[in-house]
Design an enzyme around this catalytic site. Structure first.
Site, mmCIF file in Angstrom:
data_model
loop_
_atom_site.group_PDB
_atom_site.id
_atom_site.type_symbol
_atom_site.label_atom_id
_atom_site.label_comp_id
_atom_site.label_asym_id
_atom_site.label_seq_id
_atom_site.Cartn_x
_atom_site.Cartn_y
_atom_site.Cartn_z
ATOM 1 N N LYS A 22 0.836 -1.213 0.000
ATOM 2 C CA LYS A 22 0.000 0.000 0.000
ATOM 3 C C LYS A 22 0.862 1.251 0.000
ATOM 4 O O LYS A 22 0.683 2.147 -0.828
ATOM 5 C CB LYS A 22 -0.900 0.028 1.217
ATOM 6 N N ASN A 23 1.840 1.341 0.903
ATOM 7 C CA ASN A 23 2.582 2.589 1.063
ATOM 8 C C ASN A 23 3.612 2.819 -0.027
ATOM 9 O O ASN A 23 4.135 3.928 -0.151
ATOM 10 C CB ASN A 23 3.212 2.645 2.456
ATOM 11 N N ARG A 93 -3.542 10.283 3.942
ATOM 12 C CA ARG A 93 -2.261 10.983 4.027
ATOM 13 C C ARG A 93 -1.563 11.006 2.676
ATOM 14 O O ARG A 93 -0.840 11.946 2.366
ATOM 15 C CB ARG A 93 -1.387 10.262 5.055
ATOM 16 N N CYS A 117 -5.006 8.366 8.912
ATOM 17 C CA CYS A 117 -5.281 7.834 10.249
ATOM 18 C C CYS A 117 -5.007 8.903 11.301
ATOM 19 O O CYS A 117 -4.036 9.647 11.218
ATOM 20 C CB CYS A 117 -4.406 6.624 10.513
ATOM 21 N N ARG A 122 -0.120 15.636 12.438
ATOM 22 C CA ARG A 122 0.701 15.123 11.330
ATOM 23 C C ARG A 122 0.978 16.267 10.370
ATOM 24 O O ARG A 122 0.435 16.341 9.280
ATOM 25 C CB ARG A 122 0.024 13.952 10.628
ATOM 26 N N ASP A 125 5.535 20.152 7.569
ATOM 27 C CA ASP A 125 6.589 21.192 7.540
ATOM 28 C C ASP A 125 7.856 20.725 6.826
ATOM 29 O O ASP A 125 8.503 21.507 6.105
ATOM 30 C CB ASP A 125 6.915 21.633 8.966
ATOM 31 N N ASP A 305 3.913 0.774 11.985
ATOM 32 C CA ASP A 305 2.683 0.249 11.383
ATOM 33 C C ASP A 305 2.392 -1.187 11.802
ATOM 34 O O ASP A 305 1.332 -1.711 11.497
ATOM 35 C CB ASP A 305 2.749 0.315 9.855
ATOM 36 N N ILE A 327 6.885 7.413 17.348
ATOM 37 C CA ILE A 327 6.902 7.946 15.979
ATOM 38 C C ILE A 327 5.751 8.938 15.791
ATOM 39 O O ILE A 327 5.883 9.969 15.151
ATOM 40 C CB ILE A 327 6.791 6.790 14.941
ATOM 41 N N ARG A 397 -8.818 0.170 3.745
ATOM 42 C CA ARG A 397 -7.887 1.137 3.151
ATOM 43 C C ARG A 397 -6.558 0.467 2.805
ATOM 44 O O ARG A 397 -5.846 0.898 1.911
ATOM 45 C CB ARG A 397 -7.612 2.298 4.121
HETATM 46 C C1 EPZ Z 1 3.964 7.131 6.298
HETATM 47 O O1 EPZ Z 1 3.261 8.194 6.920
HETATM 48 C C2 EPZ Z 1 2.970 5.989 6.187
HETATM 49 N N1 EPZ Z 1 1.859 6.402 5.342
HETATM 50 C C3 EPZ Z 1 2.466 5.594 7.567
HETATM 51 O O2 EPZ Z 1 1.659 4.437 7.407
HETATM 52 C C4 EPZ Z 1 3.644 5.211 8.446
HETATM 53 O O3 EPZ Z 1 3.171 4.978 9.761
HETATM 54 C C5 EPZ Z 1 4.679 6.350 8.466
HETATM 55 O O4 EPZ Z 1 5.058 6.681 7.113
HETATM 56 C C6 EPZ Z 1 5.936 5.958 9.217
HETATM 57 O O5 EPZ Z 1 6.505 4.817 8.627
HETATM 58 C C7 EPZ Z 1 2.007 6.315 3.995
HETATM 59 O O6 EPZ Z 1 3.056 5.890 3.514
HETATM 60 C C8 EPZ Z 1 0.846 6.735 3.161
HETATM 61 P P1 EPZ Z 1 6.281 10.261 8.480
HETATM 62 P P2 EPZ Z 1 3.950 9.667 6.986
HETATM 63 O O7 EPZ Z 1 6.346 11.459 7.620
HETATM 64 O O8 EPZ Z 1 4.702 9.891 5.740
HETATM 65 C C9 EPZ Z 1 6.023 13.716 11.765
HETATM 66 C C10 EPZ Z 1 -0.197 3.081 7.621
HETATM 67 O O9 EPZ Z 1 -0.710 2.537 8.603
HETATM 68 N N2 EPZ Z 1 6.184 14.637 10.642
HETATM 69 O O10 EPZ Z 1 7.410 9.291 8.486
HETATM 70 O O11 EPZ Z 1 2.920 10.630 7.372
HETATM 71 C C11 EPZ Z 1 4.728 12.938 11.704
HETATM 72 O O12 EPZ Z 1 3.663 13.673 12.282
HETATM 73 C C12 EPZ Z 1 0.256 4.510 7.702
HETATM 74 O O13 EPZ Z 1 0.020 2.516 6.507
HETATM 75 C C13 EPZ Z 1 6.290 16.008 10.911
HETATM 76 O O14 EPZ Z 1 6.235 16.440 12.055
HETATM 77 O O15 EPZ Z 1 4.955 9.442 8.191
HETATM 78 C C14 EPZ Z 1 5.075 11.695 12.503
HETATM 79 O O16 EPZ Z 1 4.938 11.993 13.881
HETATM 80 C C15 EPZ Z 1 -0.051 5.131 9.061
HETATM 81 N N3 EPZ Z 1 6.455 16.851 9.870
HETATM 82 C C16 EPZ Z 1 6.540 11.457 12.165
HETATM 83 O O17 EPZ Z 1 7.052 12.712 11.690
HETATM 84 C C17 EPZ Z 1 6.525 16.424 8.569
HETATM 85 O O18 EPZ Z 1 6.694 17.261 7.659
HETATM 86 C C18 EPZ Z 1 6.779 10.413 11.083
HETATM 87 O O19 EPZ Z 1 5.967 10.779 9.986
HETATM 88 C C19 EPZ Z 1 6.410 15.037 8.318
HETATM 89 C C20 EPZ Z 1 6.245 14.159 9.367
#
Ligand code: EPZ
Length: 428
Positions: A22-23, A93, A117, A122, A125, A305, A327, A397
């Site tokens: 999916k991702n 997302r 989710c 989230r 920035d 995840d 995370i 999803r």
């Molecule tokens: C991706 O989300 C995945 N989603 C998530 O999977 C997964 O949990 C996550 O990566 C971590 O592996 C998709 O790929 C569609 P991050 P993403 O940017 O990109 C913070 C699932 O169940 N952050 O690595 O949103 C953020 O809030 C989903 O399949 C900022 O603060 O994850 C989080 O606390 C759930 N600013 C942390 O970093 C930013 O600009 C990690 O987020 C970006 C992220």
């Protein structure tokens, strides 16, 4: 609305085949915008997040042909307006990936704030930081991100912390920029590598994906290609944990064992047998399962995840386990639902303390998000008695035909339709 009804207590036995990731697939679908010719994606999972990404492309003017349930042909040459429709963008997302791909091709993108989710705040920035480094400016107009650039010029991008989405968006924005871009402190997930391989097969010049430094030399043209998405490491891990929780014996096929290493290591730590083959793993349980401590990490660490699913398994392990997931702000919203089934879990911020119990009891529960929903399924399969799971649209999803696949392993799970009273809410 739909619910799952599970009569638990039956060990899962047999074989299950894992679908495309999916991702990875949501990023690849968005990245077809960067291709100057038609391209074909294979092994695409048939899940609602993909359906929505395809709908977004269609609404923007792309020509999409569903060749079969897992193969799709994309021709995005007719897209004129780099604008993502609001009602689709806010549901996931992954809609944020249209920022990087539309900016990379049109030097402009207009994408409503992404949904997804509810795991706490989230923000994006770091995504915007990457775009600004390449010469773009951004502003919020009517709740949507509007990003534009006269020119995209290769530069150095250093992320403040590891982020999957921002790494993906930086790659997509830089792949056609002028000159060299160096991205540091990158995420290393398998889906980052899959995206780089997809774009490189079109003629991009991306090196270092899967490490914490990625170098991209911008190119002018990306030619058509046929590309197969990698198998889903989280779907595979979910079935591995389900096999363990039901003390079954399951062969999980069409996987890349290397992507599962952290999950395999943790399962073995708690006493589960995992046999690795070239493209499959077999999971079985002989003796007791015992406690462990678990801390989620960016890849190659234990994936966040998989935290809800593994925590559910630990409710059945002897002793007291400690699970830390920092995370996201809050990835333990499902714990109250497990308590309804007899789990003994206490949560303090980003740490859960899980006291193993002899077994779980079926109960009516709700899916609070995608992976929490998968955890409810695992709990229902392991529990004695009947479990009803509401809000299964979350599960759909990210898991292709989960009920069909589980019935193939001997599970007593069925989908029932109930009157549409809107999404069930967590009891306060
Ligand atoms: C991706 O989300 C995945 N989603 C998530 O999977 C997964 O949990 C996550 O990566 C971590 O592996 C998709 O790929 C569609 P991050 P993403 O940017 O990109 C913070 C699932 O169940 N952050 O690595 O949103 C953020 O809030 C989903 O399949 C900022 O603060 O994850 C989080 O606390 C759930 N600013 C942390 O970093 C930013 O600009 C990690 O987020 C970006 C992220």
């Amino acid at each position: 609305m739909e619910k799952f009804i599970i009569r638990g207590g039956k060990p899962l036995e047999g074989e299950v085949s894992i679908s495309g990731a999916k991702n990875a697939a949501v990023a690849l679908v968005a990245a077809t915008i960067l291709c100057d010719e038609p391209c074909i994606l294979e092994n695409v999972p048939e899940i609602s997040d993909i359906t929505k990404c395809v709908k977004i492309l269609k609404e923007m003017g792309a020509d999409i042909k569903i060749i079969n349930r897992n193969t799709i042909r994309f021709d995005t040459r007719n897209i004129r307006e780099p604008v993502v429709p609001y009602e689709l963008a806010i549901t996931m997302r992954a809609s944020s990936y249209f920022l990087g791909t539309l900016l990379g091709r049109f030097h402009e993108a207009y994408v409503p704030m992404p949904g997804g989710c509810d795991l706490g705040d989230r923000p994006i920035d770091q995504h915007l930081k990457a775009f600004r480094s390449l010469g773009a400016t951004d502003e919020i107009i009517n709740g949507a991100n509007h990003v534009t650039a006269k020119r995209l010029i290769g530069s150095q991008i250093y992320f403040d912390f590891i982020t999957v989405g921002a790494t993906i968006n930086a790659i997509c924005a830089a792949v056609k920029a002028e000159g060299l871009t160096i991205i540091e402190n990158c995420a290393k997930e398998p889906h980052i590598v899959d995206l780089a391989n997809f774009l490189n097969s079109m003629g991009a010049d991306i090196r270092g994906a899967g490490t914490d430094v990625i170098k991209i030399r911008g190119v002018d043209h990306l030619h058509g290609v046929t590309y197969a998405t990698i198998p889903d490491q989280i779907e595979a891990g979910t079935y591995m944990v389900a096999a363990a929780a039901t003390r079954g014996n399951v062969l999980i096929k069409n996987v890349i064992p290397k992507h599962l290493e952290s999950i395999t290591a943790k399962l073995r730590k708690v006493g589960v047998t995992v046999e690795e083959f070239d493209e499959s793993v077999r999971v079985s349980v002989d003796g007791p399962m015992v406690k462990t401590s678990l801390k989620t990490q960016p890849h190659p660490g234990f994936p966040t995840d998989m935290q809800p699913q593994f925590s559910t398994l630990l409710t059945l392990a002897e002793g007291t386990s400690i699970v830390t997931d920092d995370i996201f702000d809050n990835r333990f919203r499902y714990v109250g639902e497990l308590r309804k089934m007899g789990a003994d879990i206490s949560v303090d911020g980003k740490v859960a303390v899980i006291q193993g119990v002899g077994g779980l009891k079926g109960a009516p529960v709700i899916a609070t998000d995608l992976r929490a929903g998968a955890a409810m399924v695992i709990a229902g399969l392991a529990a004695q008695g009947t479990t009803e799971i509401d809000n299964i649209f979350y599960i759909e999803r990210g898991y292709e035909n989960i009920d069909e696949k589980l019935r193939g392993l001997g599970a007593d799970i069925r989908r029932v339709y109930t009157e549409d009273k809107g999404a069930a809410k967590l009891s306060s």
